[in-house]
Design a protein around this motif. Structure first.
Motif, PDB file in Angstrom:
ATOM      1  N   VAL A  47       0.842  -1.200   0.000  1.00  0.00           N
ATOM      2  CA  VAL A  47       0.000   0.000   0.000  1.00  0.00           C
ATOM      3  C   VAL A  47       0.878   1.250   0.000  1.00  0.00           C
ATOM      4  CG1 VAL A  47      -1.910  -1.126   1.197  1.00  0.00           C
ATOM      5  CG2 VAL A  47      -0.150   0.032   2.539  1.00  0.00           C
ATOM      6  N   ARG A  48       0.297   2.343  -0.487  1.00  0.00           N
ATOM      7  CA  ARG A  48       0.950   3.646  -0.482  1.00  0.00           C
ATOM      8  C   ARG A  48       0.012   4.649   0.165  1.00  0.00           C
ATOM      9  NH1 ARG A  48       2.301   4.989  -6.481  1.00  0.00           N
ATOM     10  NH2 ARG A  48       0.426   3.736  -6.878  1.00  0.00           N
ATOM     11  N   ILE A  49       0.490   5.852   0.374  1.00  0.00           N
ATOM     12  CA  ILE A  49      -0.330   6.895   0.964  1.00  0.00           C
ATOM     13  C   ILE A  49      -0.321   8.117   0.048  1.00  0.00           C
ATOM     14  CG2 ILE A  49       1.555   7.886   2.336  1.00  0.00           C
ATOM     15  CD1 ILE A  49      -0.524   8.336   4.578  1.00  0.00           C
ATOM     16  N   ALA A  50      -1.476   8.750  -0.097  1.00  0.00           N
ATOM     17  CA  ALA A  50      -1.571   9.930  -0.965  1.00  0.00           C
ATOM     18  C   ALA A  50      -2.793  10.731  -0.558  1.00  0.00           C
ATOM     19  CB  ALA A  50      -1.668   9.517  -2.434  1.00  0.00           C
ATOM     20  N   GLY A  51      -2.992  11.868  -1.182  1.00  0.00           N
ATOM     21  CA  GLY A  51      -4.177  12.665  -0.938  1.00  0.00           C
ATOM     22  C   GLY A  51      -5.430  11.922  -1.354  1.00  0.00           C
ATOM     23  N   LYS A  52      -6.566  12.351  -0.795  1.00  0.00           N
ATOM     24  CA  LYS A  52      -7.829  11.661  -1.049  1.00  0.00           C
ATOM     25  C   LYS A  52      -8.163  11.627  -2.543  1.00  0.00           C
ATOM     26  CE  LYS A  52     -11.269  12.667   1.701  1.00  0.00           C
ATOM     27  NZ  LYS A  52     -12.492  13.299   2.295  1.00  0.00           N
ATOM     28  N   GLU A  53      -7.836  12.703  -3.275  1.00  0.00           N
ATOM     29  CA  GLU A  53      -8.182  12.788  -4.695  1.00  0.00           C
ATOM     30  C   GLU A  53      -7.530  11.675  -5.503  1.00  0.00           C
ATOM     31  OE1 GLU A  53      -6.915  15.179  -2.892  1.00  0.00           O
ATOM     32  OE2 GLU A  53      -8.662  16.480  -2.577  1.00  0.00           O
ATOM     33  N   ARG A  54      -6.290  11.318  -5.144  1.00  0.00           N
ATOM     34  CA  ARG A  54      -5.604  10.219  -5.849  1.00  0.00           C
ATOM     35  C   ARG A  54      -6.067   8.875  -5.322  1.00  0.00           C
ATOM     36  NH1 ARG A  54      -4.665   6.159  -7.459  1.00  0.00           N
ATOM     37  NH2 ARG A  54      -2.715   5.180  -8.165  1.00  0.00           N
ATOM     38  N   ALA A  55      -6.148   8.738  -4.005  1.00  0.00           N
ATOM     39  CA  ALA A  55      -6.464   7.443  -3.408  1.00  0.00           C
ATOM     40  C   ALA A  55      -7.858   6.959  -3.787  1.00  0.00           C
ATOM     41  CB  ALA A  55      -6.344   7.535  -1.890  1.00  0.00           C
ATOM     42  N   ILE A  56      -8.788   7.871  -4.009  1.00  0.00           N
ATOM     43  CA  ILE A  56     -10.178   7.502  -4.269  1.00  0.00           C
ATOM     44  C   ILE A  56     -10.343   6.811  -5.629  1.00  0.00           C
ATOM     45  CG2 ILE A  56     -11.098   9.519  -5.480  1.00  0.00           C
ATOM     46  CD1 ILE A  56     -13.341   9.557  -3.348  1.00  0.00           C
ATOM     47  N   LEU A  57      -9.312   6.855  -6.454  1.00  0.00           N
ATOM     48  CA  LEU A  57      -9.349   6.198  -7.764  1.00  0.00           C
ATOM     49  C   LEU A  57      -8.869   4.753  -7.702  1.00  0.00           C
ATOM     50  CD1 LEU A  57      -7.812   9.113  -9.883  1.00  0.00           C
ATOM     51  CD2 LEU A  57     -10.245   8.592  -9.533  1.00  0.00           C
ATOM     52  N   ALA A  58      -8.300   4.335  -6.577  1.00  0.00           N
ATOM     53  CA  ALA A  58      -7.676   3.018  -6.469  1.00  0.00           C
ATOM     54  C   ALA A  58      -8.699   1.922  -6.194  1.00  0.00           C
ATOM     55  CB  ALA A  58      -6.628   3.045  -5.361  1.00  0.00           C
ATOM     56  N   LYS A  59      -8.267   0.654  -6.362  1.00  0.00           N
ATOM     57  CA  LYS A  59      -9.154  -0.486  -6.110  1.00  0.00           C
ATOM     58  C   LYS A  59      -9.371  -0.715  -4.619  1.00  0.00           C
ATOM     59  CE  LYS A  59      -8.928  -4.289  -8.471  1.00  0.00           C
ATOM     60  NZ  LYS A  59      -8.417  -5.523  -9.108  1.00  0.00           N
ATOM     61  N   TYR A  60      -8.352  -0.372  -3.819  1.00  0.00           N
ATOM     62  CA  TYR A  60      -8.434  -0.574  -2.363  1.00  0.00           C
ATOM     63  C   TYR A  60      -8.093   0.740  -1.675  1.00  0.00           C
ATOM     64  CZ  TYR A  60      -7.982  -5.467  -3.828  1.00  0.00           C
ATOM     65  OH  TYR A  60      -8.153  -6.672  -4.443  1.00  0.00           O
ATOM     66  N   ILE A  61      -8.754   1.000  -0.541  1.00  0.00           N
ATOM     67  CA  ILE A  61      -8.537   2.287   0.128  1.00  0.00           C
ATOM     68  C   ILE A  61      -8.756   2.162   1.631  1.00  0.00           C
ATOM     69  CG2 ILE A  61     -10.933   3.093  -0.068  1.00  0.00           C
ATOM     70  CD1 ILE A  61      -9.741   5.870  -0.841  1.00  0.00           C
ATOM     71  N   GLN A  62      -8.032   2.972   2.395  1.00  0.00           N
ATOM     72  CA  GLN A  62      -8.229   3.052   3.847  1.00  0.00           C
ATOM     73  C   GLN A  62      -9.555   3.756   4.117  1.00  0.00           C
ATOM     74  OE1 GLN A  62      -5.186   5.318   5.829  1.00  0.00           O
ATOM     75  NE2 GLN A  62      -6.143   5.155   7.850  1.00  0.00           N
ATOM     76  N   PHE A  63     -10.431   3.135   4.907  1.00  0.00           N
ATOM     77  CA  PHE A  63     -11.788   3.671   5.050  1.00  0.00           C
ATOM     78  C   PHE A  63     -12.077   4.293   6.404  1.00  0.00           C
ATOM     79  CE2 PHE A  63     -11.672  -0.763   6.122  1.00  0.00           C
ATOM     80  CZ  PHE A  63     -12.551  -0.951   7.179  1.00  0.00           C
ATOM     81  N   ASN A  64     -11.185   4.143   7.389  1.00  0.00           N
ATOM     82  CA  ASN A  64     -11.366   4.777   8.698  1.00  0.00           C
ATOM     83  C   ASN A  64     -10.276   5.801   8.960  1.00  0.00           C
ATOM     84  OD1 ASN A  64     -13.740   3.861  10.124  1.00  0.00           O
ATOM     85  ND2 ASN A  64     -12.812   1.809  10.162  1.00  0.00           N
ATOM     86  N   GLN A  65     -10.590   6.783   9.778  1.00  0.00           N
ATOM     87  CA  GLN A  65      -9.612   7.785  10.178  1.00  0.00           C
ATOM     88  C   GLN A  65      -8.552   7.145  11.078  1.00  0.00           C
ATOM     89  OE1 GLN A  65      -9.745  11.046   9.251  1.00  0.00           O
ATOM     90  NE2 GLN A  65     -11.684  10.904   8.146  1.00  0.00           N
ATOM     91  N   PRO A  66      -7.359   7.736  11.169  1.00  0.00           N
ATOM     92  CA  PRO A  66      -6.308   7.154  12.019  1.00  0.00           C
ATOM     93  C   PRO A  66      -6.716   6.970  13.469  1.00  0.00           C
ATOM     94  CG  PRO A  66      -5.397   8.829  10.571  1.00  0.00           C
ATOM     95  CD  PRO A  66      -6.883   8.896  10.404  1.00  0.00           C
ATOM     96  N   HIS A  67      -7.496   7.908  14.033  1.00  0.00           N
ATOM     97  CA  HIS A  67      -7.865   7.805  15.442  1.00  0.00           C
ATOM     98  C   HIS A  67      -9.375   7.834  15.673  1.00  0.00           C
ATOM     99  CE1 HIS A  67      -3.803   7.822  16.801  1.00  0.00           C
ATOM    100  NE2 HIS A  67      -3.539   9.005  16.275  1.00  0.00           N
ATOM    101  N   ALA A  68     -10.129   7.548  14.624  1.00  0.00           N
ATOM    102  CA  ALA A  68     -11.583   7.515  14.770  1.00  0.00           C
ATOM    103  C   ALA A  68     -12.157   6.482  13.810  1.00  0.00           C
ATOM    104  CB  ALA A  68     -12.186   8.894  14.492  1.00  0.00           C
ATOM    105  N   MET A  69     -12.940   5.560  14.349  1.00  0.00           N
ATOM    106  CA  MET A  69     -13.519   4.497  13.534  1.00  0.00           C
ATOM    107  C   MET A  69     -14.982   4.825  13.240  1.00  0.00           C
ATOM    108  SD  MET A  69     -13.529   0.397  14.298  1.00  0.00           S
ATOM    109  CE  MET A  69     -11.767   0.255  14.031  1.00  0.00           C
ATOM    110  N   PHE A  70     -15.254   5.149  11.977  1.00  0.00           N
ATOM    111  CA  PHE A  70     -16.614   5.460  11.538  1.00  0.00           C
ATOM    112  C   PHE A  70     -17.331   4.227  10.999  1.00  0.00           C
ATOM    113  CE2 PHE A  70     -14.689   9.676  11.415  1.00  0.00           C
ATOM    114  CZ  PHE A  70     -15.711  10.486  11.890  1.00  0.00           C
ATOM    115  N   TRP A  71     -16.572   3.188  10.705  1.00  0.00           N
ATOM    116  CA  TRP A  71     -17.119   1.967  10.128  1.00  0.00           C
ATOM    117  C   TRP A  71     -16.583   0.750  10.876  1.00  0.00           C
ATOM    118  CZ3 TRP A  71     -20.295   2.587   5.786  1.00  0.00           C
ATOM    119  CH2 TRP A  71     -20.198   3.808   5.103  1.00  0.00           C
TER     120      TRP A  71
END
Length: 301
Positions: free
Chosen positions: A27-51
């Motif tokens: 995995v890599r890390i990038a801004g939301k605009e780039r990451a949102i185009l990928a097949k897999y993505i981090q879906f929770n915040q680093p210190h807050a779980m929304f899902w």
């Protein structure tokens, strides 16, 4: 897929998520605009779980939750090639996983998460870091429950009153946060009294200990989470534990009256069989008998 569900998913993404187009390359890390185009993505915040997210590796994973009497997922993200899916449950109120959050709600959330995992028969080895990205055209998406969940609502499906459903699995999901915090703080309560180190030295010691415990997990926590837990424990113990406060603690919690009450209660419980004597408070405090009496005598001076 419901536009509202997709909008909710995208709004809750981290500002710089982890992402991947091929998990074989990590995995890599990038801004939301780039990451949102990928097949897999981090879906929770680093210190807050929304899902609450679960990985179900079997055909029909997107629909067989109903056969198990599990609550309906907010959405399912399915691989059309094999029927395996990620099941996501959207929470009305996020779970704070940072160590400055309260541990009682975190433990409750960990128990709910684990009980739901068992009911779904989801993969216990899933790290929960990334999921199949519902924005990507490769996956098949379905929305089942548009209303946001509370932990209590999810718990209604799980019978947490059953003793075996209250457990927190030390090596899974939120259980790792609870376990790492507990193991590190218990070590810190004893270790800080061995020399009363300066803060920077103490912070480094707490960080090294937390890292060591983290490596015991099959899927360790992120470095930032480990550092945050270590820093929280170092700050709290350095603020609340020093020579004078320890003397006050001993004096306040081990008066003859309190010790007498403990002795009576302990005697009624065990009748003297196979237990440590409650007349040995230095064992409870994690110090030697000699140190205990030396500090107790100084507190009387």
């Amino acid at each position: 897929m419901s536009k509202a569900a997709l909008q909710l998913f995208n709004e809750r993404l981290p500002h710089k998520p982890y992402f991947s187009d091929d998990l074989h390359f990590g995995v890599r890390i990038a801004g939301k605009e780039r990451a949102i185009l990928a097949k897999y993505i981090q879906f929770n915040q680093p210190h807050a779980m929304f899902w609450l997210g679960f990985d179900v590796d079997r055909a029909g994973a997107a629909i067989d939750w109903s056969d198990r009497n599990a609550p309906a997922p907010t959405l399912t993200i399915t691989n059309p090639e094999n029927g395996h899916a990620h099941l996501l449950y959207a929470l009305k109120t996020s779970i704070r996983t940072a160590p400055d959050g309260k541990m009682k709600p975190l433990r409750y959330a960990a128990a709910v998460e684990n009980a739901l995992r068992k009911k779904l028969e989801a993969d216990a080895g899933y790290s929960g870091l990334i999921c199949k990205n519902p924005n990507h055209e490769h996956w098949k998406i379905a929305v089942w429950q548009p209303e946001l969940y509370t932990l209590n609502w999810l718990a209604d499906f799980l019978d947490l009153n059953a003793a075996n459903d209250k457990e927190i699995v030390a090596d899974y999901g939120l259980g790792r946060n609870c376990t790492l915090f507990d193991k590190t703080r218990k070590w810190a309560y004893r270790a800080i009294r061995q020399g009363w180190p300066e803060y920077e030295q103490w912070l480094q010691a707490c960080h090294e200990r937390a890292c060591a415990y983290n490596l015991q997990f099959s899927l360790p926590l992120d470095d930032n989470e480990v550092s945050g837990i270590a820093k929280s424990i170092a700050k709290w113990t350095s603020k609340n534990f020093d020579i004078s406060s320890f003397k006050e603690f001993v004096q306040r919690t081990h008066t003859p009256e309190i010790q007498s009450k403990r002795g009576k209660i302990g005697g009624r419980i065990s009748k003297g069989g196979g237990r440590r004597s409650l007349g040995e408070p230095w064992i409870e405090l994690g110090v030697s008998r000699r140190t205990y009496f030396r500090m107790k005598n100084k507190s009387r001076d």
